[in-house]
Design a protein around this motif. Structure first.
Motif, PDB file in Angstrom:
ATOM      1  N   TYR A  21       0.824  -1.216   0.000  1.00 21.01           N
ATOM      2  CA  TYR A  21       0.000   0.000   0.000  1.00 21.01           C
ATOM      3  C   TYR A  21       0.856   1.263   0.000  1.00 21.01           C
ATOM      4  O   TYR A  21       0.450   2.291  -0.524  1.00 21.01           O
ATOM      5  N   ASN A  22       2.051   1.175   0.554  1.00 17.88           N
ATOM      6  CA  ASN A  22       2.955   2.319   0.504  1.00 17.88           C
ATOM      7  C   ASN A  22       3.462   2.527  -0.922  1.00 17.88           C
ATOM      8  O   ASN A  22       3.430   3.644  -1.442  1.00 17.88           O
ATOM      9  N   SER A  23       3.893   1.453  -1.584  1.00 25.34           N
ATOM     10  CA  SER A  23       4.458   1.604  -2.922  1.00 25.34           C
ATOM     11  C   SER A  23       3.389   1.892  -3.979  1.00 25.34           C
ATOM     12  O   SER A  23       3.615   2.686  -4.886  1.00 25.34           O
ATOM     13  N   GLU A  24       2.213   1.253  -3.874  1.00 25.12           N
ATOM     14  CA  GLU A  24       1.197   1.429  -4.912  1.00 25.12           C
ATOM     15  C   GLU A  24       0.287   2.638  -4.688  1.00 25.12           C
ATOM     16  O   GLU A  24      -0.225   3.201  -5.645  1.00 25.12           O
ATOM     17  N   PHE A  25       0.063   3.007  -3.412  1.00 23.20           N
ATOM     18  CA  PHE A  25      -0.920   4.057  -3.135  1.00 23.20           C
ATOM     19  C   PHE A  25      -0.393   5.191  -2.253  1.00 23.20           C
ATOM     20  O   PHE A  25      -1.119   6.124  -1.960  1.00 23.20           O
ATOM     21  N   ASP A  28       1.032   5.986   4.429  1.00 20.39           N
ATOM     22  CA  ASP A  28       2.120   6.241   5.369  1.00 20.39           C
ATOM     23  C   ASP A  28       2.186   5.172   6.465  1.00 20.39           C
ATOM     24  O   ASP A  28       1.440   4.193   6.447  1.00 20.39           O
ATOM     25  N   LEU A  29       3.081   5.369   7.430  1.00 22.98           N
ATOM     26  CA  LEU A  29       3.292   4.383   8.494  1.00 22.98           C
ATOM     27  C   LEU A  29       2.069   4.166   9.375  1.00 22.98           C
ATOM     28  O   LEU A  29       1.965   3.123  10.018  1.00 22.98           O
ATOM     29  N   SER A  30       1.140   5.122   9.424  1.00 27.23           N
ATOM     30  CA  SER A  30      -0.062   4.911  10.241  1.00 27.23           C
ATOM     31  C   SER A  30      -0.847   3.706   9.718  1.00 27.23           C
ATOM     32  O   SER A  30      -1.512   3.011  10.491  1.00 27.23           O
ATOM     33  N   PHE A  31      -0.742   3.410   8.428  1.00 27.40           N
ATOM     34  CA  PHE A  31      -1.409   2.232   7.864  1.00 27.40           C
ATOM     35  C   PHE A  31      -0.776   0.955   8.406  1.00 27.40           C
ATOM     36  O   PHE A  31      -1.466   0.002   8.757  1.00 27.40           O
ATOM     37  N   ARG A  32       0.545   0.953   8.514  1.00 28.76           N
ATOM     38  CA  ARG A  32       1.237  -0.217   9.073  1.00 28.76           C
ATOM     39  C   ARG A  32       0.758  -0.466  10.504  1.00 28.76           C
ATOM     40  O   ARG A  32       0.496  -1.603  10.901  1.00 28.76           O
ATOM     41  N   HIS A  33       0.648   0.597  11.286  1.00 33.59           N
ATOM     42  CA  HIS A  33       0.181   0.460  12.669  1.00 33.59           C
ATOM     43  C   HIS A  33      -1.249  -0.077  12.714  1.00 33.59           C
ATOM     44  O   HIS A  33      -1.581  -0.900  13.563  1.00 33.59           O
ATOM     45  N   SER A 117     -12.290   4.051  -2.391  1.00 37.08           N
ATOM     46  CA  SER A 117     -12.636   4.091  -3.811  1.00 37.08           C
ATOM     47  C   SER A 117     -11.456   3.846  -4.739  1.00 37.08           C
ATOM     48  O   SER A 117     -11.655   3.435  -5.881  1.00 37.08           O
ATOM     49  N   GLU A 118     -10.222   4.050  -4.285  1.00 37.37           N
ATOM     50  CA  GLU A 118      -9.088   3.855  -5.187  1.00 37.37           C
ATOM     51  C   GLU A 118      -8.663   2.387  -5.321  1.00 37.37           C
ATOM     52  O   GLU A 118      -7.875   2.050  -6.188  1.00 37.37           O
ATOM     53  N   LEU A 119      -9.219   1.507  -4.509  1.00 34.50           N
ATOM     54  CA  LEU A 119      -8.860   0.088  -4.575  1.00 34.50           C
ATOM     55  C   LEU A 119      -9.803  -0.632  -5.542  1.00 34.50           C
ATOM     56  O   LEU A 119     -10.619  -1.468  -5.168  1.00 34.50           O
ATOM     57  N   LYS A 120      -9.663  -0.304  -6.804  1.00 34.54           N
ATOM     58  CA  LYS A 120     -10.613  -0.727  -7.833  1.00 34.54           C
ATOM     59  C   LYS A 120     -10.651  -2.247  -8.044  1.00 34.54           C
ATOM     60  O   LYS A 120     -11.722  -2.825  -8.223  1.00 34.54           O
ATOM     61  N   GLU A 145      -6.179  11.838   1.843  1.00 35.63           N
ATOM     62  CA  GLU A 145      -7.629  12.019   1.855  1.00 35.63           C
ATOM     63  C   GLU A 145      -8.219  10.961   0.936  1.00 35.63           C
ATOM     64  O   GLU A 145      -7.888  10.879  -0.244  1.00 35.63           O
ATOM     65  N   LEU A 146      -9.065  10.124   1.508  1.00 33.39           N
ATOM     66  CA  LEU A 146      -9.649   9.001   0.778  1.00 33.39           C
ATOM     67  C   LEU A 146     -11.170   9.047   0.853  1.00 33.39           C
ATOM     68  O   LEU A 146     -11.729   9.632   1.777  1.00 33.39           O
ATOM     69  N   ILE A 147     -11.808   8.411  -0.104  1.00 34.94           N
ATOM     70  CA  ILE A 147     -13.251   8.204  -0.022  1.00 34.94           C
ATOM     71  C   ILE A 147     -13.432   6.788   0.528  1.00 34.94           C
ATOM     72  O   ILE A 147     -13.238   5.801  -0.182  1.00 34.94           O
ATOM     73  N   GLU A 148     -13.774   6.711   1.812  1.00 29.34           N
ATOM     74  CA  GLU A 148     -13.974   5.429   2.472  1.00 29.34           C
ATOM     75  C   GLU A 148     -15.352   4.897   2.115  1.00 29.34           C
ATOM     76  O   GLU A 148     -16.312   5.653   2.016  1.00 29.34           O
ATOM     77  N   GLU A 149     -15.423   3.580   1.906  1.00 34.84           N
ATOM     78  CA  GLU A 149     -16.675   2.951   1.500  1.00 34.84           C
ATOM     79  C   GLU A 149     -17.008   1.793   2.430  1.00 34.84           C
ATOM     80  O   GLU A 149     -16.139   0.997   2.769  1.00 34.84           O
ATOM     81  N   LYS A 150     -18.279   1.684   2.771  1.00 37.73           N
ATOM     82  CA  LYS A 150     -18.771   0.531   3.513  1.00 37.73           C
ATOM     83  C   LYS A 150     -19.598  -0.312   2.551  1.00 37.73           C
ATOM     84  O   LYS A 150     -20.521   0.180   1.919  1.00 37.73           O
TER      85      LYS A 150
END
Length: 157
Positions: A21-25, A28-33, A117-120, A145-150
């Motif tokens: 997710y760091n390389s493709e999108f 940052d490190l908060s995602f790893r946590h 939304s970017e994880l097509k 900034e992402l568009i989160e989807e449920k």
């Protein structure tokens, strides 16, 4: 082969998610946590109605998916990842199918998931299984900034 989680999978799951997710999108490190907390929660809860499945090819981990209990009727899909080296071979479909089948076996009535939304490619797989987009909201996550989807899927008995 898709198998259940083993202790040695923790490092793979955390690092593979962050690296990809760091390389493709640009996450940052908060995602790893976030991923590490999710795996740690699974380990600490030791709930038989939850599971992490790992895709293994040539004795190497190449993907994962999890089912976490939200409540007695609802499960949450997460930790979904397919290594770029094996993409396009149907492994994503097999991982989602394993998670859905496990959810049915455990008596869940619904599976939800949160994505963006970017994880097509992942969204396409969810649609193939009948998941429905229920809600969208802008969020600051993983330094972006992402568009989160449920999404949700009602399971048949």
């Amino acid at each position: 082969m898709i198998r259940t989680y083993r202790a040695e999978d923790k490092e793979y799951i955390v690092n593979a998610h962050y690296d990809l997710y760091n390389s493709e999108f640009g996450y940052d490190l908060s995602f790893r946590h976030f991923i590490e907390e999710s795996v740690n929660g699974f380990i600490e809860r030791t709930d038989c109605s939850e599971n992490i499945f790992v895709l293994e090819k040539n004795e190497k981990q190449k993907g994962s998916i999890s089912i976490k209990k939200v409540n007695d009727k609802t499960a949450q899909l997460g930790l979904f990842l397919v290594d770029p080296s094996v993409r396009g071979a149907g492994y994503g479909l097999k991982l989602v199918e394993a998670a859905i089948n496990f959810s049915k076996e455990k008596g869940y009535e619904k599976v939800i998931l949160w994505t963006n939304s970017e994880l097509k490619a992942a969204r396409t797989i969810y649609e193939k299984f009948g998941f429905t987009l229920m809600k969208t909201q802008p969020q600051m996550l993983s330094g972006k900034e992402l568009i989160e989807e449920k999404w949700e899927l009602m399971l048949l008995s």
